[in-house]
Motif scaffolding. Structure first.
Motif, PDB file in Angstrom:
ATOM      1  N   GLY A 145       9.024   0.665  -4.808  1.00 48.59           N
ATOM      2  CA  GLY A 145       8.416   0.365  -3.510  1.00 48.59           C
ATOM      3  C   GLY A 145       6.947   0.021  -3.696  1.00 48.59           C
ATOM      4  N   ASN A 146       6.241   0.845  -4.466  1.00 51.40           N
ATOM      5  CA  ASN A 146       4.830   0.556  -4.767  1.00 51.40           C
ATOM      6  C   ASN A 146       4.724  -0.821  -5.417  1.00 51.40           C
ATOM      7  OD1 ASN A 146       4.645   3.876  -6.120  1.00 51.40           O
ATOM      8  ND2 ASN A 146       4.091   3.265  -4.049  1.00 51.40           N
ATOM      9  N   THR A 169       4.766  -3.718  -3.065  1.00 48.09           N
ATOM     10  CA  THR A 169       3.501  -3.923  -2.366  1.00 48.09           C
ATOM     11  C   THR A 169       2.474  -4.597  -3.280  1.00 48.09           C
ATOM     12  OG1 THR A 169       3.818  -2.212  -0.735  1.00 48.09           O
ATOM     13  CG2 THR A 169       1.559  -2.653  -1.343  1.00 48.09           C
ATOM     14  N   PHE A 170       2.375  -4.135  -4.525  1.00 50.58           N
ATOM     15  CA  PHE A 170       1.363  -4.717  -5.414  1.00 50.58           C
ATOM     16  C   PHE A 170       1.731  -6.150  -5.831  1.00 50.58           C
ATOM     17  CE2 PHE A 170       0.701  -0.038  -6.196  1.00 50.58           C
ATOM     18  CZ  PHE A 170      -0.374   0.018  -5.323  1.00 50.58           C
ATOM     19  N   HIS A 208       6.712   3.814  -8.295  1.00 49.00           N
ATOM     20  CA  HIS A 208       8.107   3.479  -7.989  1.00 49.00           C
ATOM     21  C   HIS A 208       8.218   2.029  -7.526  1.00 49.00           C
ATOM     22  CE1 HIS A 208       7.619   3.878  -3.645  1.00 49.00           C
ATOM     23  NE2 HIS A 208       7.048   5.060  -3.821  1.00 49.00           N
ATOM     24  N   GLY A 241      -2.379  -3.275   2.167  1.00 50.63           N
ATOM     25  CA  GLY A 241      -1.681  -2.051   1.785  1.00 50.63           C
ATOM     26  C   GLY A 241      -0.297  -2.084   2.402  1.00 50.63           C
ATOM     27  N   GLY A 242       0.528  -1.113   2.050  1.00 53.20           N
ATOM     28  CA  GLY A 242       1.851  -1.021   2.671  1.00 53.20           C
ATOM     29  C   GLY A 242       1.703  -0.610   4.130  1.00 53.20           C
ATOM     30  N   ASN A 275       5.665  -4.863   3.961  1.00 51.60           N
ATOM     31  CA  ASN A 275       6.733  -3.994   4.463  1.00 51.60           C
ATOM     32  C   ASN A 275       7.440  -3.238   3.326  1.00 51.60           C
ATOM     33  OD1 ASN A 275       8.506  -2.840   6.318  1.00 51.60           O
ATOM     34  ND2 ASN A 275       8.523  -4.698   7.546  1.00 51.60           N
ATOM     35  N   MET A 276       8.296  -2.344   3.724  1.00 51.95           N
ATOM     36  CA  MET A 276       8.892  -1.397   2.775  1.00 51.95           C
ATOM     37  C   MET A 276      10.092  -1.973   2.011  1.00 51.95           C
ATOM     38  SD  MET A 276       7.245   1.516   2.967  1.00 51.95           S
ATOM     39  CE  MET A 276       5.759   0.553   3.040  1.00 51.95           C
ATOM     40  N   LEU A 277      10.319  -1.383   0.864  1.00 53.10           N
ATOM     41  CA  LEU A 277      11.494  -1.716   0.056  1.00 53.10           C
ATOM     42  C   LEU A 277      12.616  -0.733   0.394  1.00 53.10           C
ATOM     43  CD1 LEU A 277      12.659  -3.308  -2.431  1.00 53.10           C
ATOM     44  CD2 LEU A 277      11.831  -1.429  -3.817  1.00 53.10           C
ATOM     45  N   ASP A 302       3.110   1.581   5.772  1.00 54.51           N
ATOM     46  CA  ASP A 302       3.124   3.030   6.006  1.00 54.51           C
ATOM     47  C   ASP A 302       1.697   3.614   5.964  1.00 54.51           C
ATOM     48  OD1 ASP A 302       2.975   2.395   3.285  1.00 54.51           O
ATOM     49  OD2 ASP A 302       3.863   4.297   2.664  1.00 54.51           O
ATOM     50  N   LEU A 303       0.756   2.809   5.525  1.00 54.73           N
ATOM     51  CA  LEU A 303      -0.627   3.314   5.449  1.00 54.73           C
ATOM     52  C   LEU A 303      -1.437   3.019   6.715  1.00 54.73           C
ATOM     53  CD1 LEU A 303      -1.736   2.461   1.788  1.00 54.73           C
ATOM     54  CD2 LEU A 303      -0.678   4.529   2.657  1.00 54.73           C
ATOM     55  N   PRO A 352      -2.643   2.937  -6.117  1.00 54.86           N
ATOM     56  CA  PRO A 352      -1.724   4.068  -6.166  1.00 54.86           C
ATOM     57  C   PRO A 352      -2.442   5.422  -6.229  1.00 54.86           C
ATOM     58  CG  PRO A 352      -2.038   3.197  -8.354  1.00 54.86           C
ATOM     59  CD  PRO A 352      -2.843   2.323  -7.439  1.00 54.86           C
ATOM     60  N   THR A 353      -1.721   6.431  -5.784  1.00 47.39           N
ATOM     61  CA  THR A 353      -2.149   7.794  -6.058  1.00 47.39           C
ATOM     62  C   THR A 353      -1.480   8.156  -7.374  1.00 47.39           C
ATOM     63  OG1 THR A 353      -2.153   8.191  -3.698  1.00 47.39           O
ATOM     64  CG2 THR A 353      -2.256  10.132  -5.110  1.00 47.39           C
TER      65      THR A 353
HETATM   66  P1  AMP Z   1       0.904   5.594  -2.790  1.00 50.51           P
HETATM   67  O1  AMP Z   1       0.751   5.697  -4.258  1.00 50.51           O
HETATM   68  O2  AMP Z   1       1.999   6.434  -2.235  1.00 50.51           O
HETATM   69  O3  AMP Z   1      -0.404   5.814  -2.070  1.00 50.51           O
HETATM   70  O4  AMP Z   1       1.362   4.093  -2.463  1.00 50.51           O
HETATM   71  C1  AMP Z   1       0.766   2.959  -3.042  1.00 50.51           C
HETATM   72  C2  AMP Z   1       1.151   1.738  -2.247  1.00 50.51           C
HETATM   73  O5  AMP Z   1       2.568   1.530  -2.235  1.00 50.51           O
HETATM   74  C3  AMP Z   1       0.756   1.822  -0.766  1.00 50.51           C
HETATM   75  O6  AMP Z   1       0.210   0.581  -0.342  1.00 50.51           O
HETATM   76  C4  AMP Z   1       2.050   2.131  -0.055  1.00 50.51           C
HETATM   77  O7  AMP Z   1       2.049   1.646   1.257  1.00 50.51           O
HETATM   78  C5  AMP Z   1       3.043   1.366  -0.897  1.00 50.51           C
HETATM   79  N1  AMP Z   1       4.426   1.883  -0.764  1.00 50.51           N
HETATM   80  C6  AMP Z   1       4.860   3.167  -0.817  1.00 50.51           C
HETATM   81  N2  AMP Z   1       6.206   3.256  -0.647  1.00 50.51           N
HETATM   82  C7  AMP Z   1       6.651   1.985  -0.490  1.00 50.51           C
HETATM   83  C8  AMP Z   1       7.960   1.379  -0.273  1.00 50.51           C
HETATM   84  N3  AMP Z   1       9.093   2.097  -0.219  1.00 50.51           N
HETATM   85  N4  AMP Z   1       8.005   0.026  -0.167  1.00 50.51           N
HETATM   86  C9  AMP Z   1       6.870  -0.732  -0.245  1.00 50.51           C
HETATM   87  N5  AMP Z   1       5.636  -0.232  -0.442  1.00 50.51           N
HETATM   88  C10 AMP Z   1       5.509   1.110  -0.565  1.00 50.51           C
END
Ligand code: AMP
Ligand code: ZN
Length: 496
Positions: free
Chosen positions: A42-43, A46-47, A40, A242-243, A274-276, A245-246, A33-34
């Motif tokens: 969604g994160n 992914t984890f 959230h 990773g998600g 994939n995304m939530l 979106d990356l 995460p950042t």
């Molecule tokens: P970030 O902290 O934004 O860099 O995200 C951390 C991880 O969560 C990354 O692998 C993203 O791809 C993933 N991520 C962010 N938003 C979502 C979402 N809505 N659903 C699933 N994974 C997500």
């Protein structure tokens, strides 16, 4: 490891036989995460997805080194501001203080969801020297140029030589050349719109900055993952996750940097989750279509009718394949909660059951063995948790039949029964990662006590004894039990 594992490689867009570079060992890197705000859901999805992958690799007998980073510098917002810095100003915290705060909260959330800790958790700010070294290597190889103290990656030159920029994400360099993916203030310093900063000169008001051969500045976001993955896993390693979106620009640029610096592809298998979604739409804070993990646990959100335990949420997440989108709805959560309870009840029953001896190999025996095999086959097919869960539920039926006497122990051999017990328990706790609760009786007693307190509180409320009613609610909350009053009575959930 007799069974063959197939994984879907985003880079080749195919399921491939998983053959680690170093037999028996797996190196896996997942973008962490950042840490500039609360994690959230969604994160979390992914984890949790990569947690199950890590767990299954271990279950399969691999020795896994799992590296997941913490991004604490360099991740810029759309408008080119450092995410950490922007939030630190808002919360009036020292950037490192902010980063620590949200790192702690992230760890807490990971533990609530029962994810295993990575083996190494490197931070971007702890690897500045290595990042500068990589900038220099890329410069030395001619794939980057310096302008006014910032260093940019030359995507065109790289693509001319390697013909691979955009391959992971399926983008065409010609289109990328006219498209700007970042919103840096100094766009005019770049030779091509698709170039990206690997070192940025900091303005005077920028707090997180380091001395470098090019300027006092900070590294580009993509650099940390190129550096930290290969530092701990080797120049080429097995899995990068990773998600999805990356994929672009982050992972595309990671590949370009690694090849630009060392001439080798860093990753053998790229895995993307994939995304939530929520109620069919992408979860988004800006239009209110969002729910925090805590809101989901307590039920304090217009999107749910009640609270759900973290393990019910984990169950819900495993009911979909990691490469499919997952849609969170109240209805789906209710079903997941029921499913989770049924599964754990069966685990409890099976735990306390022993085969009395004298069993035979019958059709039912063979069927159980075939289900056990199917569970592993499902996971070997790109970690298909929904199918593996469905197969596990076939065992739940057998377990319940044994308990109710609808199935006689005589119809199952001792060997098969013991194998079922071993596999079922390993899948539920070690692979799916559901939490081992206190011994069944303690759990039953604990739940009974909470229910008793709810009954006493309801009595108090009926008598308009608000002081007692509030006391029970508040004291339970203090020890991590949240009550929620709804039209169907009072429900409770564990928080934390
Ligand atoms: P970030 O902290 O934004 O860099 O995200 C951390 C991880 O969560 C990354 O692998 C993203 O791809 C993933 N991520 C962010 N938003 C979502 C979402 N809505 N659903 C699933 N994974 C997500
Ligand atoms: Zn990353």
């Amino acid at each position: 490891m007799e069974n063959k594992l197939y994984v879907y490689n985003s880079k080749t867009r195919k399921k491939e036989l998983f053959e680690p570079i170093n037999p028996g060992h797996v190196g896996m890197y997942v973008c962490g995460p950042t840490v500039y705000n609360e994690v959230h859901l969604g994160n979390v999805r992914t984890f949790v997805s990569f947690d199950v992958i890590y767990r299954y690799l271990k279950y399969s007998g691999y020795k896994v080194r799992y590296v997941r980073n913490i991004t604490d510098v360099g991740h810029l917002t759309e408008s080119g501001e450092d995410k950490v810095l922007k939030r630190a100003k808002l919360e009036q915290l020292e950037p490192m203080e902010l980063v620590q705060k949200y790192t702690n909260m992230f760890h807490e959330m990971m533990s609530i969801f029962n994810t295993l800790n990575p083996d190494i958790e490197p931070r971007a700010t702890g690897h500045l020297i290595e990042q500068m070294e990589m900038v220099q290597e890329i410069l030395d190889n001619g794939y980057a140029y310096e302008k006014n103290g910032s260093v940019y990656f030359d995507t065109l030159k790289f693509n001319d030589d390697y013909k691979s920029y955009g391959k992971l994400s399926g983008r065409k360099i010609d289109e990328l050349l006219t498209e700007t993916r970042d919103d840096l203030k100094n766009q005019d310093e770049k030779r091509h719109a698709s170039d990206f900063a690997i070192w940025m000169k900091a303005s005077d008001e920028h707090i997180m900055k380091w001395n470098s051969p090019w300027s006092v500045g900070f590294p580009g976001w993509h650099l940390e993952c190129s550096v930290m993955s290969t530092k701990y896993l080797g120049e080429t390693f097995d899995i990068h996750g990773g998600g999805n979106d990356l994929k672009f620009p982050h992972h595309e640029n990671e590949i370009a940097q690694n090849i630009g610096a060392r001439g080798v592809e860093p990753v053998k298998y790229w895995l993307h989750s994939n995304m939530l979604l929520m109620n069919g739409r992408k979860m988004s804070k800006s239009d209110g279509n969002t729910i925090s993990p805590y809101e989901l646990f307590t039920g304090e959100s217009p999107h749910v009718s009640k609270g759900y335990s973290p393990m019910a949420v984990r169950f819900f997440m495993l009911q979909s394949h990691y490469r499919s989108t997952l849609d969170l709805t109240d209805q789906a959560m209710q079903a997941a909660e029921k499913g989770y309870k049924k599964l754990m009840d069966a685990a409890h029953i099976l735990n306390s059951m022993e085969h009395p001896g004298k069993g035979e190999v019958t059709d039912k025996d063979k069927k159980i063995l075939s289900i056990l095999e199917a569970m592993e086959n499902d996971m070997n097919d790109d970690f298909n948790t929904p199918k593996a869960l469905a197969d596990t539920f076939e065992l739940v039926n057998y377990i319940n039949k044994l308990k109710d006497g609808h199935l006689d122990f005589k119809e199952i051999s001792v060997d098969t029964f013991n194998k079922m017990k071993d596999t079922f328990v390993s899948f539920v706790y070690d692979v799916f990662g559901f939490r081992k609760e206190a011994a069944g009786d303690d759990k039953g007693m604990f739940e009974g006590m909470v229910e008793l307190l709810i009954t006493i509180r309801n009595e108090a409320r009926a008598n308009k004894d608000w002081a007692t009613s509030d006391l029970i609610r508040d004291k339970l909350k203090e020890i991590g039990i949240q009550l929620k009053d709804g039209k169907d009575g009072t429900s409770w959930s564990k928080v934390g």
